[in-house]
Each structure stands twice: as structure tokens, then as C-alpha cells.
Design an enzyme around this catalytic site. Structure first.
Site, PDB file in Angstrom:
ATOM      1  N   HIS A   1      23.941  14.779  12.029  1.00 29.77           N
ATOM      2  CA  HIS A   1      22.987  15.862  11.848  1.00 29.77           C
ATOM      3  C   HIS A   1      21.613  14.825  11.697  1.00 29.77           C
ATOM      4  O   HIS A   1      20.132  15.251  12.037  1.00 29.77           O
ATOM      5  CB  HIS A   1      23.231  16.055   9.861  1.00 29.77           C
ATOM      6  CG  HIS A   1      22.169  16.449   9.078  1.00 29.77           C
ATOM      7  ND1 HIS A   1      21.926  17.781   9.557  1.00 29.77           N
ATOM      8  CD2 HIS A   1      21.678  15.948   7.617  1.00 29.77           C
ATOM      9  CE1 HIS A   1      20.917  18.186   8.234  1.00 29.77           C
ATOM     10  NE2 HIS A   1      20.737  17.173   7.616  1.00 29.77           N
TER      11      HIS A   1
ATOM     12  N   ASP B   1      26.186  18.515  14.510  1.00 31.62           N
ATOM     13  CA  ASP B   1      25.880  18.665  13.395  1.00 31.62           C
ATOM     14  C   ASP B   1      26.859  20.004  12.654  1.00 31.62           C
ATOM     15  O   ASP B   1      26.842  21.042  12.463  1.00 31.62           O
ATOM     16  CB  ASP B   1      24.528  19.286  13.150  1.00 31.62           C
ATOM     17  CG  ASP B   1      23.980  18.853  11.539  1.00 31.62           C
ATOM     18  OD1 ASP B   1      24.517  18.852  10.694  1.00 31.62           O
ATOM     19  OD2 ASP B   1      22.787  19.296  11.905  1.00 31.62           O
TER      20      ASP B   1
ATOM     21  N   ASP C   1      15.876  18.569   8.101  1.00 31.88           N
ATOM     22  CA  ASP C   1      16.123  18.980   6.902  1.00 31.88           C
ATOM     23  C   ASP C   1      14.901  19.059   6.671  1.00 31.88           C
ATOM     24  O   ASP C   1      14.235  20.030   6.766  1.00 31.88           O
ATOM     25  CB  ASP C   1      17.199  17.339   6.732  1.00 31.88           C
ATOM     26  CG  ASP C   1      17.538  17.555   5.338  1.00 31.88           C
ATOM     27  OD1 ASP C   1      19.379  17.470   5.674  1.00 31.88           O
ATOM     28  OD2 ASP C   1      17.375  17.160   4.599  1.00 31.88           O
TER      29      ASP C   1
END
Length: 292
Positions: A271, A242, A115
Site C-alpha cells: 500500500h 495493495d 491514500d
């Protein structure tokens, strides 16, 4: 700058997270990190809206063969939290992690990113190659000019709409393929008990350069271009479920980096793959360290 410090008791008894808290200070702000094991460091960088708790399933395995280091960005976890969204920027977060790596004298480092850890940690790799020897890239991207996905745009709109009523643990829960226990969800909420504690998590979506005139577009494009010259070892490991960073994105990432092999896919995770498949990912990182 007004700063919120989450009370220590918010972190008592969190499931699977009994690591000793450690701190460094930067310009009056206290940054928390986990530091377990010994040897060459493995620096694990979290994303939005998580904190070092995300790596709790991986730290013990990695600490068995290396030095497992997992900081909380300012505004996250046990680190101090400036209370205005304007206090945060991509450069602010990057500078604090670069300084953290210098303060701990992290050398021959394997940087694990996911991320927002991607834009921060990949920038560290290309700007400070003297400190970074390997990359492990999990469910992330770096670039400018368009959103990562339609799902991400919906996420940004949600954050804008609910503001300080955002419940971080619920975002983790709805992003998961498997059902997360209530105590785990509450652990992700633990650092953010008040509206002023949430400025960092509300700011991050606004720092994604969805247009080329965004303030972060030039730097992120520069980092992405520099990655095309990264010939040190890199492991690209994305999950299969994801909605933000697809398996196609994984293949594109691996093809861009000369030091990377083919993208590898973790089955049965959304995710936040460290939450759902942390033990499996840690085992793969240990093999990667041995291979490289």
C-alpha cells in the site's frame, strides 16, 4: 482547542531524513513541511498514518528538477496535533492544505497523492485548477457509499479496537511486501509518542464515507464527478500488492480521468509504495514532468 506538539528531539537522526524543517502558522497551529529544490512545485501529500517521511526517497530526485514540497497534515509528523478526534474532519484537512498552497503561492503545481492524499489533493485540483497543472495518483480512491475493500474494513475495525494503543509503524510494516528495518518503522512512530498525539490518526478512518448519508459523501462524490472533466496531464501509478486499492481500481481511476493515460503498475510494493519503491516512482515522476 488543546494541542500536542511533538518534541523536536523525536525527529533527530531519522534514517534518510535530514531535510530542514519549515513551518507555516494557521490560526495558532504550526504546520510543518519540507521544501527542497527550485522551479515548478511538486506537492506531495501523504496519507494515514504516515507523514512527510514517506517521501524521503523521492524528495532528492524530484528536487533535482523541481521544487519538492511535502507538508505534514495537522495531527501528523512535525505539525501540531489537536488532541480530540472531533477536532478533525475532511473539510478541516482540505482547508489547511488549500491555505498552505495559497500561503506558499504554489502555481503550475504537480500534485502527488496517495491514500488520504487522494481525497484531499484531488479536491484541491478540481476546486483550485488555477494552482494545479498535473496529477500523480498513487494507491488511492475517492467516492462514497461503500468501503474501499474488505481489507480496509478490517483496518478500520482494528483502529477502533486498539484506539490510542495503535502503533503506526507496525501498520506500515505489515502493509509492506519487503522487510522494513526497525529504524524505519520507529521513524513512522516518532511523531506519536503519547495517546493524545494520536487523535488525528484515529480520526481518519471515520471520515471515509462508507454510506451515502455520511457527512463526507456528497463532497467526495462531487470531486469524483469533477475528475471526469480533468483533461490536464495525469499519471495513475499503483502498486501490484495493495490489498486496499487493487490494479483493477487503478484501471478504473485512469479510465475516469480524460487527461490520464493507461494505468501503470509498480511491481513489488504494497500500500505504501513510496516506502518500498520511492526511487523508482521519483524517476517516473521526473519523466512525467518532462513529457508534460
Amino acid at each position: 482547542m488543546e494541542v500536542y506538539r511533538t518534541p523536536d528531539e523525536r525527529f533527530d537522526g531519522l534514517p534518510g531524513y535530514a531535510f530542514e524543517p519549515r513551518y507555516v502558522e494557521q490560526d495558532g497551529l504550526r504546520m510543518h513541511y519540507v521544501d527542497e529544490g527550485s522551479g515548478a512545485p511538486v506537492l506531495m501529500l501523504h496519507g494515514e498514518p504516515t507523514w512527510a517521511f514517506l517521501y524521503r526517497k523521492m524528495i532528492p530526485t524530484i528536487a533535482g528538477v523541481a521544487r519538492a514540497v511535502a507538508p505534514d497534515y495537522f495531527g501528523f509528523g512535525r505539525s501540531d496535533k489537536p488532541t480530540r478526534m472531533e477536532d478533525y474532519s475532511y473539510d478541516f484537512h482540505y482547508a489547511s492544505i488549500e491555505r498552505f498552497a495559497d500561503e506558499l503561492d504554489l502555481c503550475d503545481t504537480t500534485v502527488v497523492v496517495q491514500d488520504w492524499g487522494g481525497p484531499i489533493g484531488l479536491r484541491l485540483a478540481v476546486e483550485r485548477p488555477d494552482r494545479v497543472a498535473r496529477l500523480v495518483i498513487l494507491n488511492t480512491g475517492i467516492g462514497a457509499g461503500r468501503a474501499p475493500s474488505e481489507e480496509w474494513l478490517r483496518f478500520r475495525e482494528l483502529v477502533r479496537r486498539v484506539g490510542s494503543e495503535l502503533v503506526p509503524g507496525q501498520l506500515i510494516r505489515i502493509s509492506a511486501v519487503t522487510e522494513l528495518p526497525d529504524d524505519v518503522v520507529e521513524a513512522y512512530n516518532a511523531p506519536f509518542p503519547t495517546p493524545e498525539s494520536k487523535a488525528g490518526i484515529l480520526a481518519f478512518p471515520e471520515h471515509v464515507p462508507t454510506e451515502m448519508d455520511h457527512p463526507n459523501a456528497a463532497k467526495m462524490t462531487e470531486v469524483r464527478t469533477a475528475l471526469e472533466r480533468w483533461d490536464k496531464p495525469a499519471l495513475v501509478l499503483f502498486s501490484d500488492s495493495d490489498p486496499i486499492f487493487s490494479t483493477v481500481a487503478a484501471e478504473h481511476m485512469a479510465s475516469r480521468i480524460p487527461g490520464a493515460g493507461p494505468a501503470e503498475i509498480v511491481a513489488g510494493a504494497g500500500h505504501f509504495l513510496q516506502e518500498e519503491k520511492g526511487a523508482e516512482i521519483a524517476d517516473r515522476i521526473v519523466r512525467f514532468l518532462d513529457e508534460s
